[in-house]
Design a protein around this motif. Structure first.
Motif, PDB file in Angstrom:
ATOM      1  N   ARG A 107       6.997   5.922  27.269  1.00 13.05           N
ATOM      2  CA  ARG A 107       7.998   6.246  28.259  1.00 13.05           C
ATOM      3  C   ARG A 107       8.047   5.855  29.716  1.00 13.05           C
ATOM      4  O   ARG A 107       8.990   5.334  30.361  1.00 13.05           O
ATOM      5  CB  ARG A 107       8.201   7.842  28.388  1.00 13.05           C
ATOM      6  CG  ARG A 107       9.013   8.344  29.126  1.00 13.05           C
ATOM      7  CD  ARG A 107       9.103   9.960  29.303  1.00 13.05           C
ATOM      8  NE  ARG A 107      10.311  10.511  30.252  1.00 13.05           N
ATOM      9  CZ  ARG A 107      10.388  11.521  30.933  1.00 13.05           C
ATOM     10  NH1 ARG A 107       9.326  12.273  30.673  1.00 13.05           N
ATOM     11  NH2 ARG A 107      11.350  11.861  31.513  1.00 13.05           N
ATOM     12  N   THR A 161      10.935   4.178  23.744  1.00 10.36           N
ATOM     13  CA  THR A 161      10.845   5.377  23.061  1.00 10.36           C
ATOM     14  C   THR A 161       9.511   5.401  21.888  1.00 10.36           C
ATOM     15  O   THR A 161       9.651   4.316  21.108  1.00 10.36           O
ATOM     16  CB  THR A 161      12.138   5.861  22.469  1.00 10.36           C
ATOM     17  OG1 THR A 161      13.064   5.746  23.683  1.00 10.36           O
ATOM     18  CG2 THR A 161      12.131   7.131  22.050  1.00 10.36           C
ATOM     19  N   HIS A 217       5.059  16.523  22.541  1.00 12.31           N
ATOM     20  CA  HIS A 217       5.939  16.639  23.632  1.00 12.31           C
ATOM     21  C   HIS A 217       7.263  16.087  23.587  1.00 12.31           C
ATOM     22  O   HIS A 217       7.392  15.084  23.063  1.00 12.31           O
ATOM     23  CB  HIS A 217       5.419  16.266  24.878  1.00 12.31           C
ATOM     24  CG  HIS A 217       5.876  16.512  26.241  1.00 12.31           C
ATOM     25  ND1 HIS A 217       7.037  16.476  26.580  1.00 12.31           N
ATOM     26  CD2 HIS A 217       5.489  17.242  27.170  1.00 12.31           C
ATOM     27  CE1 HIS A 217       7.548  17.009  27.825  1.00 12.31           C
ATOM     28  NE2 HIS A 217       6.366  17.490  28.142  1.00 12.31           N
ATOM     29  N   GLU A 277       9.667  15.188  25.157  1.00 13.22           N
ATOM     30  CA  GLU A 277      10.077  13.852  26.166  1.00 13.22           C
ATOM     31  C   GLU A 277       9.269  12.743  25.846  1.00 13.22           C
ATOM     32  O   GLU A 277       9.669  11.587  26.227  1.00 13.22           O
ATOM     33  CB  GLU A 277       9.946  14.553  27.528  1.00 13.22           C
ATOM     34  CG  GLU A 277      10.776  15.252  27.934  1.00 13.22           C
ATOM     35  CD  GLU A 277      10.871  15.712  29.391  1.00 13.22           C
ATOM     36  OE1 GLU A 277       9.967  15.076  30.261  1.00 13.22           O
ATOM     37  OE2 GLU A 277      11.496  16.683  29.961  1.00 13.22           O
ATOM     38  N   TYR A 278       8.009  12.984  25.035  1.00 14.70           N
ATOM     39  CA  TYR A 278       7.339  11.634  24.800  1.00 14.70           C
ATOM     40  C   TYR A 278       7.325  11.185  23.321  1.00 14.70           C
ATOM     41  O   TYR A 278       7.134  10.115  23.133  1.00 14.70           O
ATOM     42  CB  TYR A 278       5.844  11.956  25.321  1.00 14.70           C
ATOM     43  CG  TYR A 278       5.567  12.452  26.476  1.00 14.70           C
ATOM     44  CD1 TYR A 278       6.273  12.064  27.504  1.00 14.70           C
ATOM     45  CD2 TYR A 278       4.516  13.399  26.820  1.00 14.70           C
ATOM     46  CE1 TYR A 278       6.119  12.351  28.709  1.00 14.70           C
ATOM     47  CE2 TYR A 278       4.245  13.571  28.302  1.00 14.70           C
ATOM     48  CZ  TYR A 278       5.112  13.212  29.325  1.00 14.70           C
ATOM     49  OH  TYR A 278       4.884  13.504  30.457  1.00 14.70           O
TER      50      TYR A 278
END
Length: 424
Positions: free
Chosen positions: A299, A304, A331, A333-334
């Motif tokens: 990120r 991605t 996570h 977002e990760y």
């Protein structure tokens, strides 16, 4: 790395057994002629002009036993019809039969057959029974066919080379492990075939010491783009490190991500072939932490990261399904997920349940089947692609692992199945 070596050996073994498969039936051989084609600038080259002199659209019907052919000629700034045909396989005579009409209103009929995988001859007569034309077809590759017309004395009248130019408007990707031997032998020729077949982007799994198929990241990117595709995804592997090797492993990932940024890659995936040895949730926690760390590095560098499943992820550890544990402990977002639909089916889980429960976690689907895509009838692809409760992810990657035909033929069938049957 142990993972990538074992995967490569498996696929090399499988493809060494299957790459020599012939296209044995007249029906399957005829199907090579399906698709969208354009004429080359002249018969001795495969270069195509901005406005090709001829376009040909061959649409398969009757379970690929026949095809409707429309040939258009460029005249005065537009394409006008010059020939229409119905070409089909006749099971009684074991021959290919054609009925067509040209611009002059002459209706002709023909019959012939393939003498090999790539050589096809037809002889046509008009409706009075008089000789009309003899045509020889030479499939020099799955996307390159040379046609030559002859008179009744066998004198050559004309030659036309057609290059396949299937549309790329539905954003279908291909995992290059499907054509692994071909990529190792001649990556430029293989990518040329895939681009002409209609694939929009590629996903690799052969990153090694800063290279892709022996090329630098920018070299490989430019080769993909030269063949009208994008290099968007990569499967990359590095085993879970021991505690004292944690930082060196993350440095390896940092360098790897830099190489992928240079290659223009949008997403990185990894998978895990060590899960059979896992016995505790504490071990799963270490894997989750590892994937979170990799995902954060990705990120931070604009890529991605996603985890790719096989069947082992659906085993239970201390009463918890491994895949569920990863989804809950990585996570959002990760760490995203690339769902391999086939392996979910093998494991006996319903992918719909995961897509409904975690609609924002799935970046990509690997779309493969027990045979060529759609051939087994075991996976309900239409329901998956048209489900009202979740969206199809951004990246749809076709993959073939089990071949009934030569790999290049099989990946063409996969594209056709997605383009014509699923993504209508």
């Amino acid at each position: 790395m142990r993972i990538i070596v074992s995967i490569v050996l498996i696929f090399l073994f499988n493809q060494s057994l299957l790459a020599n498969n012939s296209i044995s039936s007249q029906v399957d051989r005829l199907h090579q002629y399906s698709g969208h084609w354009v004429s080359s600038e002249h018969a001795d080259t495969d270069s195509v002009a901005e406005f090709p002199a001829i376009k040909m659209n061959n649409i398969s019907t009757m379970h690929n036993q026949s095809m409707q052919v429309e040939v258009l000629q460029y005249q005065n700034g537009r394409y006008i019809p010059m020939l229409t045909e119905l070409i089909g396989y006749d099971s009684k005579s074991d021959k290919i039969i054609a009925l067509g009409q040209n611009q002059q209103g002459i209706i002709f009929k023909g019959k012939g057959r393939f003498s090999s995988d790539t050589k096809w001859t037809m002889q046509d007569v008009d409706m009075l029974g008089d000789f009309y034309l003899a045509v020889e077809f030479d499939f020099q590759s799955p996307t390159n066919v040379l046609l030559e017309g002859f008179d009744d004395a066998g004198k050559g009248l004309w030659k036309t080379r057609y290059i396949k130019a299937n549309p790329q408007d539905k954003n279908i990707g291909i995992q290059l492990v499907s054509v692994h031997q071909q990529m190792l032998k001649d990556p430029a020729a293989t990518l040329r075939e895939l681009g002409r077949m209609g694939y929009s982007y590629v996903e690799t799994f052969v990153y090694d010491k800063g290279t892709f198929y022996g090329m630098s990241p920018t070299e490989f990117r430019h080769l993909v783009e030269a063949n009208s595709m994008q290099f968007l995804g990569s499967m990359t592997f590095h085993d879970l490190p021991a505690a004292e090797e944690w930082q060196s492993a993350l440095q390896w990932w940092s360098n790897t991500i830099d190489d992928h940024v240079a290659a223009g890659v949008k997403y990185l995936t990894t998978s895990n072939n060590q899960l059979k040895s896992v016995t505790t949730k504490a071990e799963l926690k270490r894997y989750s932490d590892y994937y979170n760390a990799i995902g954060k590095l990705c990120r931070d560098k604009g890529i991605t990261f996603a985890f790719h499943n096989h069947a082992d992820e659906f085993a239970l550890i201390e009463g918890v399904r491994i895949y569920d544990y990863f989804l809950q402990n990585t996570h959002p977002e990760y760490v995203y997920y690339q769902a391999d639909i086939y392996w979910m089916h093998v494991a006996g889980v319903n992918p719909v349940d995961y897509f409904k429960k975690h609609p924002d976690r799935f970046l990509s689907w690997h779309i493969k089947d027990y045979k060529e895509l759609g051939a087994s009838g075991k996976i309900d692809w239409l329901t998956l692609f048209n489900h009202p409760e979740f969206a199809v992810p951004k990246y749809m990657v076709a993959e073939v692992e089990d071949y009934s035909y030569p790999p290049m033929y099989s990946v063409q069938l996969a594209w056709e199945y997605l383009y014509y049957k699923i993504l209508e």
